[in-house]
Motif scaffolding. Structure first.
Motif, PDB file in Angstrom:
ATOM      1  N   MET A 126      -2.160 -12.552   0.865  1.00 53.86           N
ATOM      2  CA  MET A 126      -2.897 -11.401   1.368  1.00 53.86           C
ATOM      3  C   MET A 126      -2.302 -10.155   0.719  1.00 53.86           C
ATOM      4  O   MET A 126      -1.227  -9.702   1.105  1.00 53.86           O
ATOM      5  N   PRO A 127      -2.979  -9.609  -0.269  1.00 55.81           N
ATOM      6  CA  PRO A 127      -2.456  -8.416  -0.936  1.00 55.81           C
ATOM      7  C   PRO A 127      -2.530  -7.190  -0.035  1.00 55.81           C
ATOM      8  O   PRO A 127      -3.417  -7.068   0.805  1.00 55.81           O
ATOM      9  N   LEU A 128      -1.572  -6.288  -0.216  1.00 59.76           N
ATOM     10  CA  LEU A 128      -1.509  -5.078   0.601  1.00 59.76           C
ATOM     11  C   LEU A 128      -1.569  -3.848  -0.298  1.00 59.76           C
ATOM     12  O   LEU A 128      -1.066  -3.872  -1.416  1.00 59.76           O
ATOM     13  N   VAL A 129      -2.181  -2.792   0.241  1.00 65.22           N
ATOM     14  CA  VAL A 129      -2.193  -1.509  -0.445  1.00 65.22           C
ATOM     15  C   VAL A 129      -1.795  -0.428   0.550  1.00 65.22           C
ATOM     16  O   VAL A 129      -1.940  -0.604   1.762  1.00 65.22           O
ATOM     17  N   ALA A 130      -1.314   0.673   0.031  1.00 63.97           N
ATOM     18  CA  ALA A 130      -0.943   1.811   0.872  1.00 63.97           C
ATOM     19  C   ALA A 130      -2.207   2.450   1.450  1.00 63.97           C
ATOM     20  O   ALA A 130      -3.229   2.530   0.763  1.00 63.97           O
ATOM     21  N   VAL A 131      -2.122   2.876   2.701  1.00 65.40           N
ATOM     22  CA  VAL A 131      -3.243   3.568   3.334  1.00 65.40           C
ATOM     23  C   VAL A 131      -2.711   4.701   4.206  1.00 65.40           C
ATOM     24  O   VAL A 131      -1.624   4.593   4.776  1.00 65.40           O
ATOM     25  N   PRO A 132      -3.495   5.785   4.324  1.00 66.40           N
ATOM     26  CA  PRO A 132      -3.086   6.868   5.219  1.00 66.40           C
ATOM     27  C   PRO A 132      -3.278   6.452   6.672  1.00 66.40           C
ATOM     28  O   PRO A 132      -4.248   5.767   7.015  1.00 66.40           O
ATOM     29  N   LEU A 133      -2.354   6.873   7.522  1.00 64.46           N
ATOM     30  CA  LEU A 133      -2.444   6.580   8.951  1.00 64.46           C
ATOM     31  C   LEU A 133      -3.023   7.777   9.688  1.00 64.46           C
ATOM     32  O   LEU A 133      -2.921   8.922   9.239  1.00 64.46           O
ATOM     33  N   LEU A 134      -3.617   7.506  10.823  1.00 65.28           N
ATOM     34  CA  LEU A 134      -4.254   8.555  11.611  1.00 65.28           C
ATOM     35  C   LEU A 134      -3.271   9.606  12.116  1.00 65.28           C
ATOM     36  O   LEU A 134      -3.650  10.744  12.359  1.00 65.28           O
ATOM     37  N   ASP A 135      -2.001   9.232  12.262  1.00 69.41           N
ATOM     38  CA  ASP A 135      -1.007  10.187  12.763  1.00 69.41           C
ATOM     39  C   ASP A 135      -0.430  11.062  11.655  1.00 69.41           C
ATOM     40  O   ASP A 135       0.501  11.837  11.875  1.00 69.41           O
ATOM     41  N   GLY A 136      -0.972  10.930  10.446  1.00 70.72           N
ATOM     42  CA  GLY A 136      -0.493  11.717   9.316  1.00 70.72           C
ATOM     43  C   GLY A 136       0.503  10.982   8.444  1.00 70.72           C
ATOM     44  O   GLY A 136       0.847  11.454   7.368  1.00 70.72           O
ATOM     45  N   GLY A 137       0.982   9.837   8.912  1.00 75.51           N
ATOM     46  CA  GLY A 137       1.909   9.031   8.125  1.00 75.51           C
ATOM     47  C   GLY A 137       1.176   8.186   7.092  1.00 75.51           C
ATOM     48  O   GLY A 137      -0.002   8.401   6.804  1.00 75.51           O
ATOM     49  N   ARG A 138       1.868   7.213   6.586  1.00 79.72           N
ATOM     50  CA  ARG A 138       1.298   6.348   5.552  1.00 79.72           C
ATOM     51  C   ARG A 138       1.862   4.946   5.721  1.00 79.72           C
ATOM     52  O   ARG A 138       3.061   4.782   5.940  1.00 79.72           O
ATOM     53  N   PHE A 139       0.988   3.953   5.611  1.00 79.49           N
ATOM     54  CA  PHE A 139       1.440   2.568   5.569  1.00 79.49           C
ATOM     55  C   PHE A 139       1.802   2.267   4.120  1.00 79.49           C
ATOM     56  O   PHE A 139       0.979   2.414   3.214  1.00 79.49           O
ATOM     57  N   ASP A 140       3.042   1.846   3.915  1.00 82.22           N
ATOM     58  CA  ASP A 140       3.534   1.500   2.586  1.00 82.22           C
ATOM     59  C   ASP A 140       3.720  -0.013   2.550  1.00 82.22           C
ATOM     60  O   ASP A 140       4.491  -0.554   3.349  1.00 82.22           O
ATOM     61  N   PRO A 141       3.069  -0.712   1.633  1.00 87.06           N
ATOM     62  CA  PRO A 141       3.201  -2.173   1.567  1.00 87.06           C
ATOM     63  C   PRO A 141       4.634  -2.661   1.440  1.00 87.06           C
ATOM     64  O   PRO A 141       4.953  -3.761   1.883  1.00 87.06           O
ATOM     65  N   ARG A 142       5.507  -1.851   0.879  1.00 85.54           N
ATOM     66  CA  ARG A 142       6.912  -2.273   0.743  1.00 85.54           C
ATOM     67  C   ARG A 142       7.562  -2.512   2.103  1.00 85.54           C
ATOM     68  O   ARG A 142       8.516  -3.284   2.208  1.00 85.54           O
ATOM     69  N   GLN A 143       7.038  -1.848   3.146  1.00 84.68           N
ATOM     70  CA  GLN A 143       7.558  -2.048   4.500  1.00 84.68           C
ATOM     71  C   GLN A 143       7.435  -3.506   4.931  1.00 84.68           C
ATOM     72  O   GLN A 143       8.230  -3.974   5.742  1.00 84.68           O
ATOM     73  N   ALA A 144       6.410  -4.184   4.430  1.00 87.55           N
ATOM     74  CA  ALA A 144       6.118  -5.540   4.885  1.00 87.55           C
ATOM     75  C   ALA A 144       6.694  -6.620   3.975  1.00 87.55           C
ATOM     76  O   ALA A 144       6.540  -7.804   4.279  1.00 87.55           O
ATOM     77  N   GLU A 145       7.358  -6.240   2.907  1.00 89.69           N
ATOM     78  CA  GLU A 145       7.929  -7.247   2.011  1.00 89.69           C
ATOM     79  C   GLU A 145       8.965  -8.080   2.752  1.00 89.69           C
ATOM     80  O   GLU A 145       9.908  -7.548   3.337  1.00 89.69           O
ATOM     81  N   GLY A 146       8.774  -9.389   2.755  1.00 87.93           N
ATOM     82  CA  GLY A 146       9.709 -10.298   3.404  1.00 87.93           C
ATOM     83  C   GLY A 146       9.672 -10.247   4.920  1.00 87.93           C
ATOM     84  O   GLY A 146      10.565 -10.770   5.578  1.00 87.93           O
ATOM     85  N   ARG A 147       8.656  -9.610   5.478  1.00 87.58           N
ATOM     86  CA  ARG A 147       8.518  -9.488   6.930  1.00 87.58           C
ATOM     87  C   ARG A 147       7.125  -9.917   7.364  1.00 87.58           C
ATOM     88  O   ARG A 147       6.182  -9.878   6.581  1.00 87.58           O
ATOM     89  N   ALA A 148       7.027 -10.271   8.616  1.00 87.82           N
ATOM     90  CA  ALA A 148       5.715 -10.571   9.179  1.00 87.82           C
ATOM     91  C   ALA A 148       4.955  -9.270   9.394  1.00 87.82           C
ATOM     92  O   ALA A 148       5.541  -8.261   9.798  1.00 87.82           O
ATOM     93  N   LEU A 149       3.665  -9.288   9.103  1.00 88.64           N
ATOM     94  CA  LEU A 149       2.797  -8.136   9.293  1.00 88.64           C
ATOM     95  C   LEU A 149       1.585  -8.571  10.094  1.00 88.64           C
ATOM     96  O   LEU A 149       0.933  -9.558   9.748  1.00 88.64           O
ATOM     97  N   ILE A 150       1.295  -7.836  11.157  1.00 87.92           N
ATOM     98  CA  ILE A 150       0.076  -8.090  11.924  1.00 87.92           C
ATOM     99  C   ILE A 150      -0.941  -7.038  11.532  1.00 87.92           C
ATOM    100  O   ILE A 150      -0.653  -5.836  11.580  1.00 87.92           O
ATOM    101  N   VAL A 151      -2.101  -7.495  11.092  1.00 86.61           N
ATOM    102  CA  VAL A 151      -3.218  -6.609  10.781  1.00 86.61           C
ATOM    103  C   VAL A 151      -4.262  -6.846  11.867  1.00 86.61           C
ATOM    104  O   VAL A 151      -4.653  -7.988  12.130  1.00 86.61           O
TER     105      VAL A 151
END
Length: 131
Positions: free
Chosen positions: A1-26
């Motif tokens: 499941m490929p990931l890309v960076a996306v802007p978050l509603l709170d002004g932050g950003r989801f960075d795919p590197r955050q999920a490297e080697g970790r479980a991610l719930i979408v």
């Protein structure tokens, strides 16, 4: 499941590197969805209880306007990472059929679990097993 960076509603950003080697719930949801209204509090509980253990989460609102999704999150006090499904985000994370939809991307980057429809409290809590 490929990931890309996306802007978050709170002004932050989801960075795919955050999920490297970790479980991610979408988690795809909408403010007007009655089943999401039942599942989202459980997703918030999971986020609050497991983020310190490394849980990564990206929730995707399919509301027509980002303001609707943001108001919904604020009104309910949800703090899980949430993005709005703009056309660009929808290309990167196409919504599967149904709502809500919950997908677990395992530590290896592959889909470990995919659920269409409402998950009950015990089902959401069980997602922590992927950590």
């Amino acid at each position: 499941m490929p990931l890309v960076a996306v802007p978050l509603l709170d002004g932050g950003r989801f960075d795919p590197r955050q999920a490297e080697g970790r479980a991610l719930i979408v988690y795809w949801w909408a403010s007007w969805c009655p089943f999401c209204a039942q599942q989202s509090p459980e997703m918030q509980k999971l986020w609050a209880s497991q983020r310190a253990r490394g849980l990564q989460m990206l929730t995707l609102s399919i509301d027509k306007q980002p303001e609707d999704a943001l108001a919904y999150l604020k009104q309910r006090g949800y703090s899980f990472p949430a993005a709005w499904m703009s056309p660009e985000v929808a290309r990167a994370y196409p919504k599967p059929d149904g709502l809500p939809v919950t997908v677990v991307r395992g530590k290896d980057g592959r889909v470990a679990q995919a659920e269409k429809g409402q998950l009950f409290a015990e089902d959401v809590a069980e997602l922590a097993r992927w950590l």
